[in-house]
Design a protein around this motif. Sequence first.
Motif, mmCIF file in Angstrom:
data_model
loop_
_atom_site.group_PDB
_atom_site.id
_atom_site.type_symbol
_atom_site.label_atom_id
_atom_site.label_comp_id
_atom_site.label_asym_id
_atom_site.label_seq_id
_atom_site.Cartn_x
_atom_site.Cartn_y
_atom_site.Cartn_z
ATOM 1 N N ILE A 98 17.052 58.128 59.320
ATOM 2 C CA ILE A 98 18.100 58.664 59.118
ATOM 3 C C ILE A 98 18.535 59.667 57.858
ATOM 4 N N PHE A 99 18.296 59.004 56.810
ATOM 5 C CA PHE A 99 18.563 59.453 55.538
ATOM 6 C C PHE A 99 17.624 60.587 55.184
ATOM 7 N N ALA A 100 16.324 60.176 55.294
ATOM 8 C CA ALA A 100 15.239 61.358 55.374
ATOM 9 C C ALA A 100 15.604 62.564 56.046
ATOM 10 N N GLY A 101 16.131 62.384 57.351
ATOM 11 C CA GLY A 101 16.620 63.337 58.191
ATOM 12 C C GLY A 101 17.600 64.311 57.532
ATOM 13 N N ILE A 102 18.520 63.546 57.285
ATOM 14 C CA ILE A 102 20.178 64.243 57.147
ATOM 15 C C ILE A 102 20.007 64.886 55.600
ATOM 16 N N SER A 103 19.137 64.376 54.926
ATOM 17 C CA SER A 103 18.954 64.889 53.471
ATOM 18 C C SER A 103 17.987 66.047 53.114
ATOM 19 N N ALA A 104 17.100 66.286 54.351
ATOM 20 C CA ALA A 104 16.140 67.237 54.417
ATOM 21 C C ALA A 104 16.821 68.677 54.155
ATOM 22 N N GLY A 105 16.241 69.162 52.958
ATOM 23 C CA GLY A 105 16.848 70.749 52.566
ATOM 24 C C GLY A 105 18.026 70.629 51.869
ATOM 25 N N GLY A 106 18.839 69.357 51.742
ATOM 26 C CA GLY A 106 19.770 69.144 50.897
ATOM 27 C C GLY A 106 19.792 68.577 49.661
ATOM 28 N N THR A 107 20.712 67.682 49.077
ATOM 29 C CA THR A 107 20.753 67.432 47.806
ATOM 30 C C THR A 107 21.048 65.742 47.878
ATOM 31 N N VAL A 108 20.388 64.779 47.366
ATOM 32 C CA VAL A 108 20.455 63.555 47.450
ATOM 33 C C VAL A 108 21.566 63.139 46.111
ATOM 34 N N GLN A 109 22.466 62.643 46.190
ATOM 35 C CA GLN A 109 23.396 62.352 44.934
ATOM 36 C C GLN A 109 23.189 60.778 44.691
ATOM 37 N N GLN A 110 22.846 59.949 45.708
ATOM 38 C CA GLN A 110 22.561 58.639 45.626
ATOM 39 C C GLN A 110 21.260 58.085 46.418
ATOM 40 N N PRO A 111 20.207 57.861 45.928
ATOM 41 C CA PRO A 111 19.129 57.553 46.770
ATOM 42 C C PRO A 111 19.258 56.129 47.316
ATOM 43 N N LEU A 112 18.535 55.951 48.612
ATOM 44 C CA LEU A 112 18.846 54.719 49.317
ATOM 45 C C LEU A 112 18.405 53.445 48.395
ATOM 46 N N GLU A 113 19.402 52.541 48.231
ATOM 47 C CA GLU A 113 19.198 51.415 47.421
ATOM 48 C C GLU A 113 19.792 50.199 47.746
ATOM 49 N N LYS A 114 19.510 48.825 47.509
ATOM 50 C CA LYS A 114 20.356 47.862 47.660
ATOM 51 C C LYS A 114 21.609 47.983 46.721
ATOM 52 N N MET A 115 22.715 47.756 47.495
ATOM 53 C CA MET A 115 24.158 47.798 46.678
ATOM 54 C C MET A 115 24.758 46.536 46.419
ATOM 55 N N PHE A 116 25.723 46.297 45.400
ATOM 56 C CA PHE A 116 26.458 45.281 45.246
ATOM 57 C C PHE A 116 27.183 44.663 46.317
ATOM 58 N N TRP A 117 27.476 45.495 47.193
ATOM 59 C CA TRP A 117 28.416 44.936 48.299
ATOM 60 C C TRP A 117 27.514 44.450 49.232
ATOM 61 N N GLY A 118 26.249 44.448 49.280
ATOM 62 C CA GLY A 118 25.441 43.815 50.195
ATOM 63 C C GLY A 118 24.808 45.010 51.366
ATOM 64 N N ALA A 119 24.636 46.017 50.921
ATOM 65 C CA ALA A 119 24.070 47.054 51.860
ATOM 66 C C ALA A 119 23.196 48.053 51.257
ATOM 67 N N TYR A 120 22.262 48.260 51.995
ATOM 68 C CA TYR A 120 21.204 49.528 51.768
ATOM 69 C C TYR A 120 21.785 50.944 51.919
ATOM 70 N N TYR A 121 22.228 51.487 50.812
ATOM 71 C CA TYR A 121 23.166 52.697 50.871
ATOM 72 C C TYR A 121 22.489 53.903 50.376
ATOM 73 N N GLY A 122 22.844 54.857 50.692
ATOM 74 C CA GLY A 122 22.492 56.408 50.216
ATOM 75 C C GLY A 122 23.461 57.269 50.601
ATOM 76 N N GLN A 123 23.709 58.160 49.637
ATOM 77 C CA GLN A 123 24.625 59.376 49.803
ATOM 78 C C GLN A 123 24.015 60.939 49.644
ATOM 79 N N CYS A 124 24.196 61.584 50.498
ATOM 80 C CA CYS A 124 23.673 63.120 50.276
ATOM 81 C C CYS A 124 24.477 64.113 50.797
ATOM 82 N N THR A 125 24.234 65.357 50.540
ATOM 83 C CA THR A 125 24.732 66.559 51.190
ATOM 84 C C THR A 125 23.911 67.433 51.704
ATOM 85 N N ASP A 126 23.913 67.490 53.016
ATOM 86 C CA ASP A 126 22.969 68.117 53.818
ATOM 87 C C ASP A 126 22.859 69.479 53.706
ATOM 88 N N LYS A 127 21.959 70.258 54.201
ATOM 89 C CA LYS A 127 21.555 71.441 54.003
ATOM 90 C C LYS A 127 22.767 72.627 54.392
#
Length: 140
Positions: A98-127
């Motif tokens: 999902i992250f690869a798809g939704i970020s395609a052609g957009g901008t990644v602000q936070q690449p997917l990574e394990k976070m302190f709250w116990g999640a694998y998280y990423g943030q992006c702006t789509d195209k």
Amino acid sequence: MATFNVYLNFTGNTEEAFNFYKEVFGGEFVMVQRFKDTPHGDQMSDEDKEKMMHIALPLGNITLMGTDALEGFGPALTFGTNFSPSVSPESMEETEKIFAGISAGGTVQQPLEKMFWGAYYGQCTDKFGVQWMVNFEIKE
């Protein structure tokens, strides 16, 4: 409990955006209504008649909905700054897809990574200028 959905406003490319979201997430549209199908559609320009009045794409427990916010039909639109749809996938593999798809052609602000709250998280702006959060809860 109430059902929460996300409603996205675009300035004329709602159909393109929703076809993109359908490609990324799957599913089928449950509603597609153009301005020409409304009671006052015959009073609009030919271009505006073909724009989206309402479109709906069920995604899991929510429905992603959208419209073309036509000029003169309310305040000017500011893309991606007033909301962030959050997606909670069911697996690490689905999260990456999902992250690869939704970020395609957009901008990644936070690449997917394990976070302190116990999640694998990423943030992006789509195209299309929409900000997304992808948050997989890691269960150990």
